[in-house]
Write a protein that holds these residues in place. Structure first.
Motif, PDB file in Angstrom:
ATOM      1  N   LEU A  15       1.249  -2.250   6.584  1.00 50.29           N
ATOM      2  CA  LEU A  15       0.087  -1.556   6.059  1.00 50.29           C
ATOM      3  C   LEU A  15      -1.206  -2.141   6.602  1.00 50.29           C
ATOM      4  O   LEU A  15      -2.174  -1.420   6.835  1.00 50.29           O
ATOM      5  CB  LEU A  15       0.105  -1.611   4.532  1.00 50.29           C
ATOM      6  N   VAL A  18      -2.657  -0.603   9.820  1.00 50.58           N
ATOM      7  CA  VAL A  18      -3.410   0.649   9.794  1.00 50.58           C
ATOM      8  C   VAL A  18      -4.632   0.569   8.882  1.00 50.58           C
ATOM      9  O   VAL A  18      -5.388   1.513   8.761  1.00 50.58           O
ATOM     10  CB  VAL A  18      -2.508   1.817   9.328  1.00 50.58           C
ATOM     11  N   ALA A  19      -4.835  -0.562   8.209  1.00 47.55           N
ATOM     12  CA  ALA A  19      -5.917  -0.667   7.234  1.00 47.55           C
ATOM     13  C   ALA A  19      -7.190  -1.214   7.881  1.00 47.55           C
ATOM     14  O   ALA A  19      -7.162  -2.196   8.598  1.00 47.55           O
ATOM     15  CB  ALA A  19      -5.500  -1.579   6.086  1.00 47.55           C
ATOM     16  N   GLU A  51      -1.498  -1.772   0.264  1.00 47.64           N
ATOM     17  CA  GLU A  51      -1.152  -0.369   0.009  1.00 47.64           C
ATOM     18  C   GLU A  51      -2.370   0.415  -0.446  1.00 47.64           C
ATOM     19  O   GLU A  51      -2.594   1.557  -0.014  1.00 47.64           O
ATOM     20  CB  GLU A  51      -0.040  -0.286  -1.036  1.00 47.64           C
ATOM     21  N   TRP A  54      -4.535   1.277   2.451  1.00 48.68           N
ATOM     22  CA  TRP A  54      -4.031   2.438   3.200  1.00 48.68           C
ATOM     23  C   TRP A  54      -4.492   3.736   2.543  1.00 48.68           C
ATOM     24  O   TRP A  54      -4.933   4.669   3.231  1.00 48.68           O
ATOM     25  CB  TRP A  54      -2.494   2.422   3.284  1.00 48.68           C
ATOM     26  N   ASP A  57      -8.204   4.420   3.296  1.00 43.30           N
ATOM     27  CA  ASP A  57      -8.445   4.877   4.659  1.00 43.30           C
ATOM     28  C   ASP A  57      -7.910   6.286   4.902  1.00 43.30           C
ATOM     29  O   ASP A  57      -8.586   7.129   5.498  1.00 43.30           O
ATOM     30  CB  ASP A  57      -7.813   3.901   5.654  1.00 43.30           C
ATOM     31  N   ASN A 156       2.401   7.602   3.489  1.00 43.49           N
ATOM     32  CA  ASN A 156       2.325   6.158   3.301  1.00 43.49           C
ATOM     33  C   ASN A 156       3.473   5.453   4.020  1.00 43.49           C
ATOM     34  O   ASN A 156       4.644   5.721   3.735  1.00 43.49           O
ATOM     35  CB  ASN A 156       2.386   5.878   1.793  1.00 43.49           C
TER      36      ASN A 156
END
Length: 569
Positions: A15, A18-19, A51, A54, A57, A156
């Motif tokens: 995670l 991509v954060a 989480e 994520w 975003d 997710n």
């Protein structure tokens, strides 16, 4: 107490990739984690934050959108609507209206959207009982393709579909996932453990019936126990050996489509549902096309086993239940066992658990443990090893194709938020409706188990797989479900015999199947009706429909509850 599990570092790393490092929504997310979640999560705090980052975003393109979703009114969904929806809005900027309405109304709204193409709701939590409908009509987005394609940017990476315990209920015969479970609860046997273990009652029962008072394995024992307790004076009130309801109302239909017939043994062997004949009595061919409901077409809806099921229900309702029970609906009957005058109930939903463990109830001990327990449902005379033995409700997220793609994406983000590993343990403590393996096995539920009457033990047991929702044999749940309560109501009121009511029911089901076949709206997946032959021809073949047994009251069998639980462990 420390309720943290070992940190899921792999998830956190995935995670974090991509954060983005900073976004205003994370302030709200951290406040939410502090005030609402704490240690009640299967994720470490670091992975919870990853989480949430994520979600922050992924939601940015949809900030400011107003999304409407709907579910039936149960404790779990009330928590989502009142606590999780506002939190999601604060964290993501997506404005969520989560409507709570009756289960029948949810199905009606969904049916209207299917028929009109109008986008009434952006997301539905509707029962997985509609899986056969969604698979055949192809009006719901199949989530397998959605997550890999159009919805990939809002799926997710930590969703972990394999962690959900009910996805076999929401998967079509094509292997595609059509719905994502949001809450699950089973239909189990409920009984007064304190009375069943009372030495005086045990001795009296043994002397009268010749075997031990315990959890009934079959309906013969259930009936003896119902007779034994009915009319006794305990704790200053008259006790009844059964609780049910019988008013002609839509909830009476669920009472029977929710697996009463499978408990009796009407259908075929098979998990999660009988094949080729399911618990609605509908037969399908090798291509999963419905071919009949009446015995003359190979169905079992009006078979001897179905008649037996209805006759037992009406006998117990009228002879062993409170006088008010025949005039009650589901919602009125549900709270009655908590009032302290019911010895056992065959048809009891674990969704009632949260309301049955409240301090001060007549069915609770002073130390916070219940005087009652839940156990596997007893089965009827026609039941065979390998058949399902009860119902499991799986309210599941469904995205309709008629919903605009951006609305569907925003709703999908909310659906994943309320089912995420970050929040699911806490949500399960509130509503006690398990959907994830990681939640069922969380140490906080090991600690709480003694106060939940067997709920945790059941969901951790191998027996769990024998409870399942309506399966894929039912091609149009909204059209067919409404037939049940009207016809069963005729039997429960005495207006018709069980055989007459079921003959009418199966004939009406077949008329719906025939209309679907003529219309061709479900293509090669729709009904393809068998030619009618004599009932005897089908009853002489192996499997369902089954010929009438010479003895529908076999020898009663009970099992000691504590030994049963020990065997699961």
């Amino acid at each position: 107490m420390n309720l943290k599990l070992k940190s899921t570092t792999a998830l956190g790393m995935a995670l974090a990739i991509v954060a983005s490092p900073v976004f205003a929504g994370m302030d709200e997310a951290k406040a939410f984690l502090d005030s609402e979640i704490g240690d009640l999560s299967s994720l470490s705090r670091a992975d919870q934050e990853a989480e949430m980052q994520w979600f922050v975003d992924a939601a940015q393109p949809f900030a400011g959108m107003e999304i409407k979703v709907v579910s039936e009114t149960i404790t779990t969904h009330e928590y989502e609507a009142k606590v999780l929806a506002p939190a999601f809005t604060a964290i993501t900027g997506i404005k969520i209206t989560h409507d709570l309405i009756g289960e029948g109304d949810v199905v009606e709204k969904l049916q209207t959207q299917m028929q009109s193409g109008e986008n009434i709701y952006d997301g539905y939590i509707n029962d997985s009982d509609l899986i056969g409908t969604h698979w055949r009509y192809q009006q719901a987005r199949n989530l397998t393709d959605w997550m890999a394609g159009e919805g990939a940017d809002v799926t997710n990476p930590g969703l972990d579909v394999a962690d959900f315990i009910g996805t076999e209920f929401t998967t079509g015969p094509d292997g595609k996932l059509y719905q994502l479970p949001d809450q699950q609860f089973a239909n189990l046997y409920w009984f007064r453990y304190d009375w069943f273990t009372d030495p005086a009652f045990k001795a009296e029962f043994k002397e009268k019936y010749g075997y031990d008072l315990g959890v009934p394995v079959n309906w013969s024992a259930y009936e003896d126990i119902a007779e034994f307790f009915t009319g006794k004076e305990i704790d200053g009130q008259t006790v009844y050996g059964n609780m049910d309801y019988g008013k002609k109302d839509p909830s009476l239909g669920w009472r029977f489509t929710d697996a009463w017939m499978s408990m009796a043994g009407m259908g075929d062997v098979g998990e999660p549902n009988g094949l080729p004949v399911d618990e609605w009595g509908i037969r399908v061919n090798e291509n999963s096309q419905p071919v009949g409901s009446c015995v003359t077409r190979g169905g079992a809806t009006n078979s001897p086993a179905a008649v037996y099921a209805i006759e037992k229900y009406t006998k117990w309702l009228n002879e062993y239940s409170p006088p008010s029970a025949p005039g009650m609906v589901f919602g009125e009957a549900g709270p009655v066992p908590a009032q302290g005058a019911i010895a056992q109930q065959m048809f009891w939903y674990t969704a009632f658990t949260a309301d049955m463990v409240k301090e001060g109830l007549p069915v609770m001990n002073e130390d916070g443990t219940p005087k009652w327990r839940m156990a596997p449902s007893p089965h009827g005379a026609y039941w065979e090893e390998g058949m399902k033995v009860g119902y499991q409700d799986a309210g599941s997220w469904t995205l309709m194709k008629s919903t605009p793609v951006d609305n569907a994406k925003a709703a999908w983000l909310y659906a994943q938020f309320v089912t995420s590993k970050t929040v699911d343990v806490k949500k399960a403590h509130v509503g006690l409706t398990f959907i994830r393996e990681s939640t069922v096995n969380h140490e906080s539920f090991s600690e709480r188990a003694p106060k939940l009457g067997g709920l945790v033990e059941f969901y951790r047991s191998p027996a769990r797989v024998q409870w399942s929702p309506t399966g894929t044999n039912v091609p149009d749940y909204p059209k067919l479900a409404q037939l049940w309560w009207q016809n069963i109501g005729d039997a429960s009121s005495g207006a018709k015999t069980a055989q007459e009511a079921l003959d009418s029911l199966c004939a009406q089901q077949e008329r719906v199947l025939e209309r679907l076949e003529r219309a061709g709206v479900q293509g090669d997946l729709g009904p393809k009706m068998n030619e009618e032959v004599s009932a005897e021809e089908w009853l002489s073949k192996p499997g369902a429909p089954k010929a009438k047994l010479d003895n529908e009251d076999p020898a009663p069998v009970t099992v000691d509850y504590d030994e049963l639980i020990a065997s699961w462990n």
